[in-house]
Scaffold this motif. Structure first.
Motif, PDB file in Angstrom:
ATOM      1  N   HIS A 132     -36.622 -27.028   9.901  1.00 49.62           N
ATOM      2  CA  HIS A 132     -35.379 -27.166   9.145  1.00 49.62           C
ATOM      3  C   HIS A 132     -34.207 -26.568   9.909  1.00 49.62           C
ATOM      4  O   HIS A 132     -33.117 -27.132   9.961  1.00 49.62           O
ATOM      5  N   THR A 133     -34.449 -25.424  10.528  1.00 46.07           N
ATOM      6  CA  THR A 133     -33.392 -24.784  11.316  1.00 46.07           C
ATOM      7  C   THR A 133     -32.996 -25.665  12.494  1.00 46.07           C
ATOM      8  O   THR A 133     -31.805 -25.836  12.784  1.00 46.07           O
ATOM      9  N   ALA A 134     -33.991 -26.243  13.161  1.00 41.24           N
ATOM     10  CA  ALA A 134     -33.701 -27.106  14.310  1.00 41.24           C
ATOM     11  C   ALA A 134     -32.917 -28.340  13.873  1.00 41.24           C
ATOM     12  O   ALA A 134     -31.959 -28.762  14.542  1.00 41.24           O
ATOM     13  N   ALA A 135     -33.296 -28.903  12.746  1.00 41.03           N
ATOM     14  CA  ALA A 135     -32.605 -30.092  12.247  1.00 41.03           C
ATOM     15  C   ALA A 135     -31.157 -29.757  11.906  1.00 41.03           C
ATOM     16  O   ALA A 135     -30.226 -30.491  12.250  1.00 41.03           O
ATOM     17  N   ARG A 136     -30.974 -28.603  11.259  1.00 41.65           N
ATOM     18  CA  ARG A 136     -29.624 -28.223  10.854  1.00 41.65           C
ATOM     19  C   ARG A 136     -28.748 -27.990  12.076  1.00 41.65           C
ATOM     20  O   ARG A 136     -27.588 -28.370  12.118  1.00 41.65           O
ATOM     21  N   SER A 137     -29.339 -27.400  13.093  1.00 39.58           N
ATOM     22  CA  SER A 137     -28.578 -27.128  14.306  1.00 39.58           C
ATOM     23  C   SER A 137     -28.149 -28.448  14.978  1.00 39.58           C
ATOM     24  O   SER A 137     -27.009 -28.588  15.432  1.00 39.58           O
ATOM     25  N   ALA A 209     -29.048 -35.214   5.041  1.00 39.45           N
ATOM     26  CA  ALA A 209     -29.929 -34.513   5.977  1.00 39.45           C
ATOM     27  C   ALA A 209     -29.644 -33.012   5.950  1.00 39.45           C
ATOM     28  O   ALA A 209     -30.566 -32.192   5.963  1.00 39.45           O
ATOM     29  N   MET A 210     -28.365 -32.642   5.895  1.00 44.56           N
ATOM     30  CA  MET A 210     -28.012 -31.217   5.809  1.00 44.56           C
ATOM     31  C   MET A 210     -28.659 -30.588   4.564  1.00 44.56           C
ATOM     32  O   MET A 210     -29.257 -29.520   4.637  1.00 44.56           O
ATOM     33  N   LEU A 211     -28.524 -31.260   3.422  1.00 43.89           N
ATOM     34  CA  LEU A 211     -29.042 -30.671   2.185  1.00 43.89           C
ATOM     35  C   LEU A 211     -30.567 -30.621   2.180  1.00 43.89           C
ATOM     36  O   LEU A 211     -31.157 -29.709   1.607  1.00 43.89           O
TER      37      LEU A 211
END
Lengths: 471, 171
Positions: A132-137, A209-211
């Motif tokens: 999730h962190t990687a996606a958000r970044s 995607a962010m949420l």
């Protein structure tokens, strides 16, 4: 004139053409933010200040107000962090959620059907914090670049995140979204040379995607179980290059005699981009017997099938084929009294509106290939583009139709209807044509040819996979 | 903003068109190249990784074990010709010509581009032979592509797929 409301599940089209207070202003705030996202938020953007602060003003009376105002200020200064981007995404989602609610209220007036109860919120989702962190970044990188600033290098950053997420069935939702989104961005690189940008669409996908990277966002609501009779209305097919989902819309009549309700049953699969047309049905068919029942015009009897909000979580062991059931009879008789399920809070967005309706007694107009039904004097655009290729329902059949089962949707400022099935008159006899007629297989000549081609294509890929993958 | 710009379901890419996959199981327009995998006609365990770069038409062809293709010496081999033909079937000639920057109008001013005209225009430019550095990443993308077949289907709803309507009737 068609009788308005009441009998036969017909729809009141006048509710769909009246203006909705505040809708234009809400969408204008969304558009202004979307233009800022198109330009990118890496550097100070005094030229986009209005769009960013406009978003903050639009949520000023809500619990988000303070955080969004701060985030908008930071974004204007080119100093937004991940938390600020999340706050902006939340504000955009909240605005479109309110638009969804207003649009849905009009749909309820039009159908005259009762609304179902809200289901309990999601919980108990397993965490995958690193992904999730990687996606958000990655998503924050996109926001800084803007759609005009994307290139192959930044888009390629999604590949390893998607691969890792696909390996975990619990992350199928974000994986499927990011995969489709990244493929679309890759096909549009470099952003600087794009003639036009699908600003609403990409901002939608980015926001969702962010949420979905937040804890608990993609959990399914608490499930009850469903026992009773399931009467299919039709199937909606959704696909991007590497995923497909079929959603069967149906009326569920509980065995305990309680009120009937509208439900969906979904089946989805990741796929290579060369599996298309009838190949999509072939991938999905073995995993949901309902597709076969739909093709055969049958009901199904459910016993203790998990049901989460309006979504059956299908499992063949809880279903068996029932009596023949004509979807048009279901639409004429059972649809009018079935309750529409409430939408889960995070899913409230105009693009998510897909409400089964039955239309009859309309006239059809054709301009430049675009079809419009005139229902009780009110125009309703027909979304014939959404009808799947591997099926007998064609724009010609829709143009010559006298009755239609469809999904009422809303996009780009207007309601529209996506046909799931139509009745046309052939040699003075009413003939039903269903978009999902080939879902369970077909004896139709064109269908058999499409099935054969798809079988060969899948076999070729499976042969290559068997020979090359496990070396 | 136009209706298209304000549409949540605006069409950005056309879905792949159906084609036979036995000979050329994988084709993609990516990284500024047309690239893909072509099955060997003689050895079922061997595949060729072939590519043509946009603009320069620099071409490369080698096996998945990085042995050079005997046919690709100074000119396009049959694997590359097959790759172009299948790319045209999958994406349409217009998109392939645009991505490769192959200006077929010069050769046939009135005609739509075809696999033949795209191949002819690029061959006539006497393209250079490139190295096979991209073969390994292309082959691994092909394997990743095949691996999608191994992923289990699911009956949990994916609400985000509402943004990806089937484009069947439009194709």
């Amino acid at each position: 004139m068609v009788p308005l409301g009441g009998g036969g599940g017909l729809m009141r089209a006048d509710s769909l053409t009246a203006t909705i207070d505040g809708l234009d202003e809400t969408l204008a705030a969304v558009d202004a933010f979307d233009l800022a996202l198109e330009a990118g938020l890496l550097r100070p953007r005094p030229d986009r200040a209005e769009g960013l602060t406009g978003l903050a003003h639009a949520v000023a009376g809500t619990p988000l107000a303070a955080r969004v105002a701060e985030a908008a200020g930071k974004a204007v200064a080119g100093a937004a962090t991940e938390d600020h981007f999340l706050a902006l995404a939340a504000a955009r989602a909240a605005l479109l959620g309110s638009a969804h609610d207003a649009l849905t209220a009009r749909v309820e007036e039009a159908t005259g059907r009762p609304r179902g109860e809200e289901s309990a919120p999601a919980h108990g989702e397993r965490q995958a914090a690193n992904l999730h962190t990687a996606a958000r970044s990655w998503l924050c990188d996109l926001a800084r670049r803007g759609w005009r600033g994307i290139d192959h290098d930044v888009v390629a950053g999604a590949a390893r995140i998607v691969s890792a997420m696909l390996a975990d069935p619990a992350l199928r939702r974000p994986a499927t979204l990011l995969d489709g989104f990244a493929a679309e961005l890759a096909a549009s690189c470099p952003g600087a040379s794009l003639a036009r940008v699908p600003a609403r669409r990409w901002a939608d996908l980015w926001t969702r995607a962010m949420l979905l990277t937040l804890p608990g966002a993609s959990g399914t609501p608490t499930a009850e179980t469903a026992t009773g009779r399931l009467l299919p209305l039709g199937v909606d097919l959704q696909e991007h290059a590497t995923a497909v989902q079929a959603q069967v819309h149906a009326v569920f009549e509980p065995a305990d005699g309680s009120a009937p309700r509208l439900v969906r049953a979904s089946v989805s699969a990741p796929k290579p981009d060369t599996v298309v047309g009838a190949g999509l049905w072939q991938l999905l068919r073995p995993h949901m017997s309902l597709l076969t029942a739909l093709g055969e015009g049958r009901s199904m009897d459910l016993a203790d099938m998990p049901l989460a909000g309006g979504d059956l979580i299908w499992s063949d062991e809880h279903a068996r084929p029932g009596e023949p059931a004509d979807p048009f009879a279901t639409a004429r008789v059972a649809l009018a009294t079935a309750a529409d399920p409430a939408t889960a809070p995070l899913d409230r967005h105009p693009a998510r509106i897909a409400v089964p309706v039955f239309l009859e007694g309309y006239t059809v107009r054709k301009d430049d290939g675009a079809l419009t039904f005139t229902v009780a004097g009110h125009p309703l655009a027909v979304d014939a583009d959404r009808v799947p290729a591997a099926g007998p329902l064609t724009p010609q059949a829709i143009a010559g139709s006298a009755a239609c089962i469809g999904l009422l949707r809303w996009d780009a400022g207007a309601y529209r209807v996506q046909p799931l099935a139509v009745e046309t008159i052939v040699r003075k006899k009413a003939v039903a044509v269903h978009a999902g007629a080939w879902a369970g297989g077909t004896a139709d000549k064109a269908g058999v040819r499409a099935e054969k081609a798809a079988t060969d294509a899948l076999a070729a890929l499976r042969e290559r996979a068997g020979r090359l993958l496990r070396k | 903003m136009s209706d298209w710009e304000r549409s949540s379901t605006a069409r950005v890419t056309a879905p792949a068109r159906p084609r036979k996959l036995a000979k050329v199981p994988f084709v993609e327009l990516a990284d500024g190249r047309l690239q893909g995998v072509v099955s060997s006609g003689s050895d079922i365990g061997r595949v060729y990784v072939s590519s043509v770069a946009a603009g320069s038409y620099t071409f490369a062809c080698s096996t998945n074990n990085n042995r050079p293709c005997g046919g690709a010496r100074g000119a396009f081999c049959n694997h590359i010709r097959a790759l172009i033909g299948e790319a045209v079937l999958q994406y349409g000639a217009e998109r392939v010509a645009r991505c490769l920057k192959a200006e077929t109008e010069a050769a046939a001013p009135d005609g739509e581009p075809t696999a033949q005209s795209i191949t002819a225009v690029m061959s006539a430019a006497r393209p250079p032979q490139g190295d096979t550095a991209a073969a390994a990443p292309v082959f691994s993308r092909f394997l990743r592509h095949l691996a999608y077949l191994e992923l289990a289907p699911s009956t949990e709803p994916l609400p985000e797929m509402q943004w990806f309507p089937s484009a069947g009737a439009a194709a």
